[in-house]
Write a protein that holds these residues in place. Structure first.
Motif, mmCIF file in Angstrom:
data_model
loop_
_atom_site.group_PDB
_atom_site.id
_atom_site.type_symbol
_atom_site.label_atom_id
_atom_site.label_comp_id
_atom_site.label_asym_id
_atom_site.label_seq_id
_atom_site.Cartn_x
_atom_site.Cartn_y
_atom_site.Cartn_z
ATOM 1 N N ILE A 13 71.620 43.743 24.306
ATOM 2 C CA ILE A 13 70.250 43.378 24.628
ATOM 3 C C ILE A 13 69.764 44.412 25.829
ATOM 4 N N VAL A 14 70.679 44.012 26.956
ATOM 5 C CA VAL A 14 70.372 44.530 28.170
ATOM 6 C C VAL A 14 70.372 46.012 27.939
ATOM 7 N N LEU A 16 69.671 47.764 25.147
ATOM 8 C CA LEU A 16 68.306 47.971 24.470
ATOM 9 C C LEU A 16 67.116 48.027 25.375
ATOM 10 N N VAL A 17 66.888 47.186 26.224
ATOM 11 C CA VAL A 17 65.880 46.947 27.224
ATOM 12 C C VAL A 17 65.622 48.297 28.113
ATOM 13 N N VAL A 18 66.990 48.367 28.790
ATOM 14 C CA VAL A 18 66.917 49.687 29.715
ATOM 15 C C VAL A 18 66.546 50.847 28.957
ATOM 16 N N ALA A 20 64.924 51.263 26.067
ATOM 17 C CA ALA A 20 63.417 51.263 25.748
ATOM 18 C C ALA A 20 62.333 51.672 26.928
ATOM 19 N N ALA A 21 62.694 51.257 28.149
ATOM 20 C CA ALA A 21 62.056 51.656 29.268
ATOM 21 C C ALA A 21 62.043 53.199 29.598
ATOM 22 N N TYR A 64 53.237 49.764 27.947
ATOM 23 C CA TYR A 64 54.599 49.601 27.903
ATOM 24 C C TYR A 64 54.742 48.207 27.276
ATOM 25 N N LEU A 68 56.706 46.717 23.987
ATOM 26 C CA LEU A 68 57.907 45.922 24.096
ATOM 27 C C LEU A 68 57.365 44.889 23.347
ATOM 28 N N ALA A 72 59.659 43.869 19.750
ATOM 29 C CA ALA A 72 60.444 42.713 19.676
ATOM 30 C C ALA A 72 60.186 42.050 18.256
ATOM 31 N N MET A 294 65.421 54.773 19.523
ATOM 32 C CA MET A 294 65.802 53.565 19.725
ATOM 33 C C MET A 294 66.874 53.201 18.631
#
Lengths: 322, 324
Positions: A13-14, A16-18, A20-21, A64, A68, A72, A294
């Motif tokens: 998850i971490v 993927l968030v990074v 995504a940004a 952004y 996000l 999700a 992604m």
């Protein structure tokens, strides 16, 4: 084991968030999609309407957050160009790339590992030297050139194989596959060979290096001293011992080929992901680029996880540490 | 006396390096009787391990057996086709290696490794193979063997691993086991256990044993006869007690003097001066000459073997044998 799974899930998850940004920022910086979407002679009102419809008039951070939020919920937006949900678009192209990649990587492994093991087992034989020489070619000759030569020889001059496209497909489980028809297989062959040459060279070198090292160990000497045949030793002692680096490279190559078979797919007009991404970059189709990147990140997370599981299955010492 | 089980004559195994020939084994002759325990002693690089490998035909290029003969019950092994040699390995001749960490395959279970060794010589069902593996592991003193069959080598201690290796060697009740420093990598207490068990096992099964070691103390506790090797040649041989009591070759005597057990408590250990010769630059004549206190001009010529009864040595100036 459960703790390991949870740990890996949180890590994923971490990551993927990074990603995504980074993806959002990177893609936002590229060009202005509106110029592609509307004709140059459109009125100012149409222009503003279009910008508002795609949310491009809002500040970056709001875009952004909205991105996000949609991410999700599994909503990656609609393609500017194809005007359909991006996820459906990307997934519709995935099977073509999947079968091409699998054919290339599996072929390279199934052929390269035995050849490499032979070259490592008899390093001074003429065949081994020839194989190693060819592997240098496989490394150094660029993919696009080999692709063009393959087309020139087998499609244009000899006329044995088609030069591009997927050929006839069969629908299984709602997905179209080429490898189930003879015509599809013919279309698959050249691009798969083109993609696999580099991997073949790498698998050969990897298997050779591992084998050369292992056949000199006491493990092999001890097996010989108990009367085991050379074939048994290669099959049951050497192969399991060299398989860890091979599985690693197999996984990473599989992932990167799946994501970046761009050159081959373009040359052979193979309607897969690589071709889609090149087209969407040319037309600045942002949602497609984002969804694609992604997807690639997810693929690598899954592949790395599978590689770790394979390690544990292959080497009991790794299992013990967990 | 009947013909010996194993007769080695003038065995020479050379390694062909880029611009030199390394004579690792250079004219070794000895015999081994059924059930006998023979000790093969020498410093590192003396050719003792290469001698062991040569007996099984396990010399890898660039090495090669260049001359001599190895006869097992009258059958010549040197020059035997690979397939026939392979059929003998593990069945008639077996070998145990120095480091049990490296001999067992780390990614296979104990049962799988033993099954491969069984399958090398006979067809066996998986179930019968397991039963046989459990039986042979029990024989070498592994407690609860049946339950540990599916364990991996890293789950065993060094001593247990070496027991597994010995079990593999004993699998087909071979005529000869060649043990190449099998206890060197183990703790002293485990060493003694393995020595005792090995001795009991071979006498129970009637297997002859060639025990290769640099450790004269270990060999003297085990072997009935000793061969001392130096620079690829056997420099002294004879019954253990006799060689230990009255060494004839100055090298053997030097080895004995350097044993800690022979030294006065607190005194410096006596050592053999100089270094073992490198095979690439052997001195002419007797290879021990540069380190030998008794050397003179005669030693520039290679000494021949002197044989008296059961004793033999290769020296121009042997030590006094004392009263026979």
């Amino acid at each position: 084991m459960l703790g390991f799974l949870i740990q890996r899930f949180l890590q994923a998850i971490v990551v993927l968030v990074v990603i995504a940004a980074l993806v959002f920022l990177g893609v936002f910086a590229i060009g202005n999609p509106i110029d592609v979407l509307i004709s140059p002679d459109a009125t100012q009102q149409i222009r503003l309407d279009t910008i508002a419809r795609y949310g491009l008039d809002q500040p970056l951070w709001q875009q952004y957050l909205a991105f996000l939020g949609r991410l999700a919920q599994g909503d990656l937006g609609r393609s500017f160009v194809f005007n359909m949900p991006v996820l459906d678009l990307v997934l519709s192209r995935l099977p073509a790339t999947l079968e091409l990649t699998l054919a290339a990587v599996a072929g390279a492994t199934l052929l390269g590992v035995p050849l490499g093991m032979f070259a490592g087992y008899r390093p001074h034989s003429k065949v081994a030297k020839l194989l190693m020489g060819l592997s240098i070619l496989g490394f150094s000759v660029p993919t696009f050139w080999i692709g063009l030569v393959l087309i020139l020889v087998f499609a244009v001059s000899l006329g044995w194989l088609p030069a591009g496209g997927r050929g006839e497909t069969v629908t299984v489980l709602g997905v179209e596959w080429s490898f189930l028809t003879l015509d599809g297989l013919k279309h698959l062959l050249l691009p798969a060979v083109n993609l696999s040459l580099f991997k073949l060279a790498m698998m050969m070198r990897l298997a050779r290096a591992g084998t050369r090292e292992i056949v000199l160990t006491d493990t092999v000497k001890f097996a010989r001293a108990s009367g085991q045949s050379e074939w048994t030793i290669l099959r049951h002692h050497v192969l399991p011992l060299i398989s860890i680096p091979i599985v690693t490279v197999f996984g990473l190559e599989f992932g990167s080929t799946l994501a970046f078979a761009v050159v081959t797919e373009t040359i052979f007009s193979w309607p897969g992901l690589g071709k889609l991404i090149i087209e969407s970059i040319q037309s600045l189709d942002r949602p497609v680029m984002v969804a694609y990147l992604m997807l690639v990140a997810c693929l690598f997370i899954v592949i790395n996880f599978l590689i770790d599981l394979a390690y544990a299955a292959l080497d009991p010492r790794i299992r013990a540490r967990r | 006396m009947s013909a010996p089980l194993l007769a080695v004559r003038d065995l020479a195994t050379h390694f062909f390096a880029r611009n030199a020939v390394l004579k690792a084994v250079d004219g070794v002759s000895f015999t081994l009787d059924a059930g006998e325990i023979l000790g093969l002693v020498g410093e590192s690089g003396s050719g003792k391990s290469v001698t062991g490998y040569s007996l099984l035909g396990l010399i890898d290029p660039p090495g090669r057996i260049v001359a001599g003969s190895v006869k097992l019950q009258g059958r010549e092994l040197v020059g035997l086709p690979t397939a026939e040699l392979r059929a003998l390995r593990g069945r008639r001749l077996a070998m145990v290696f120095q480091d049990p960490m490296t001999t067992l395959n780390p990614v296979l279970t104990i049962a799988a490794q033993i099954r491969l060794a069984i399958a090398a010589h006979e067809r066996v069902s998986a179930r019968a193979g397991r039963a046989r593996a459990a039986e042979v592991l029990t024989r070498v003193g592994i407690p609860d063997a049946a339950r540990r069959l599916d364990a991996y080598p890293h789950q065993f201690s060094g001593g247990m691993r070496q027991r597994v290796a010995i079990a593999v060697a004993l699998l087909n009740r071979p005529d000869v086991i060649i043990a190449d420093e099998p206890t060197t990598a183990l703790d002293v207490s485990i060493q003694a256990q393995i020595l005792t068990e090995m001795k009991a096992l071979v006498s129970e099964l009637g297997t002859a044993l060639i025990w290769i070691s640099h450790d004269l103390a270990v060999v003297s506790a085990l072997a009935s006869r000793i061969l001392v090797m130096y620079a690829g040649r056997i420099v002294e041989q004879g019954p253990t007690a006799s060689v230990l009591r009255a060494p004839r070759h100055p090298y053997t005597s030097g080895l004995l003097d350097s044993l800690p057990a022979r030294a006065e408590p607190g005194a410096m250990l006596r050592q053999i001066p100089g270094l073992p010769p490198t095979l690439a630059a052997l001195p002419p004549g007797c290879a021990f000459q540069p380190r030998c206190p008794r050397a003179d001009s005669l030693c520039g010529m290679a000494p021949q073997v002197t044989l008296t009864g059961v004793r033999g040595w290769r020296c121009h100036h042997p030590l006094d044998g004392g009263p026979p």
